[in-house]
Write a protein that holds these residues in place. Structure first.
Motif, mmCIF file in Angstrom:
data_model
loop_
_atom_site.group_PDB
_atom_site.id
_atom_site.type_symbol
_atom_site.label_atom_id
_atom_site.label_comp_id
_atom_site.label_asym_id
_atom_site.label_seq_id
_atom_site.Cartn_x
_atom_site.Cartn_y
_atom_site.Cartn_z
ATOM 1 N N ILE A 30 -6.260 23.571 90.773
ATOM 2 C CA ILE A 30 -5.482 24.452 91.638
ATOM 3 C C ILE A 30 -4.505 25.206 90.743
ATOM 4 N N TRP A 31 -4.380 26.511 90.963
ATOM 5 C CA TRP A 31 -3.488 27.310 90.114
ATOM 6 C C TRP A 31 -2.667 28.302 90.931
ATOM 7 N N TRP A 32 -1.476 28.591 90.435
ATOM 8 C CA TRP A 32 -0.571 29.606 90.994
ATOM 9 C C TRP A 32 -0.030 30.402 89.817
ATOM 10 N N ALA A 33 0.123 31.706 89.996
ATOM 11 C CA ALA A 33 0.650 32.535 88.910
ATOM 12 C C ALA A 33 1.550 33.625 89.470
ATOM 13 N N GLN A 34 2.513 34.037 88.657
ATOM 14 C CA GLN A 34 3.367 35.167 89.009
ATOM 15 C C GLN A 34 3.697 35.955 87.747
ATOM 16 N N CYS A 35 3.897 37.244 87.916
ATOM 17 C CA CYS A 35 4.293 38.092 86.796
ATOM 18 C C CYS A 35 5.278 39.146 87.294
#
Length: 133
Positions: A30-35
């Motif tokens: 499971i992955w979450w990302a923000q930029c």
């Protein structure tokens, strides 16, 4: 990635890179990302999450285009079955237009106070969790 980067148009731009150590074969990842960006540019660019060299997020990440020069963010999340082997896996979250054209989300990646005195240093990140079901 907390490095402020002035951007020019390119066919690829790595937002976050690194490695992840997969503990169990065929586990659920499971992955979450923000930029963070500043200075609008292209209204449409594909974001890709690559795990061990394979795209895992078709249609699951991107950014909200707005026609202004202020700060804005991109995000992504999803889940997939991990590799059939354990060990260190490369990860890359990047901009890459599906048609191979060059572009950019914004003019500055990870803006800071040099862009606007009201801003702290921004950081883009990925959170990865391995779930044993």
């Amino acid at each position: 990635n907390n490095t402020r980067t002035s951007r020019s148009n390119a066919t690829n731009f790595d937002i976050v890179t690194g490695t992840y150590t997969q503990v169990k074969a065929n586990s659920k990842i499971i992955w979450w990302a923000q930029c963070w960006w500043r200075g609008n540019q292209s209204g449409e660019i594909r974001y890709q999450f690559l795990y061990a060299g394979s795209e895992k997020n078709v249609g699951q990440s991107g950014y909200h285009y707005s026609n202004h020069s202020h700060r804005f963010g991109g995000h992504g999340n999803g889940s997939f079955t991990g590799d059939s082997s354990t060990g260190s896996k490369s990860i890359v979250w990047r901009e890459n237009a599906a048609n191979g054209s060059s572009g950019r989300s914004g003019t500055v990646h990870n803006p800071n106070s040099s862009d606007d005195a009201r801003l702290p240093q921004h950081a883009s990140n990925i959170i990865i969790m391995e779930v044993d079901l």
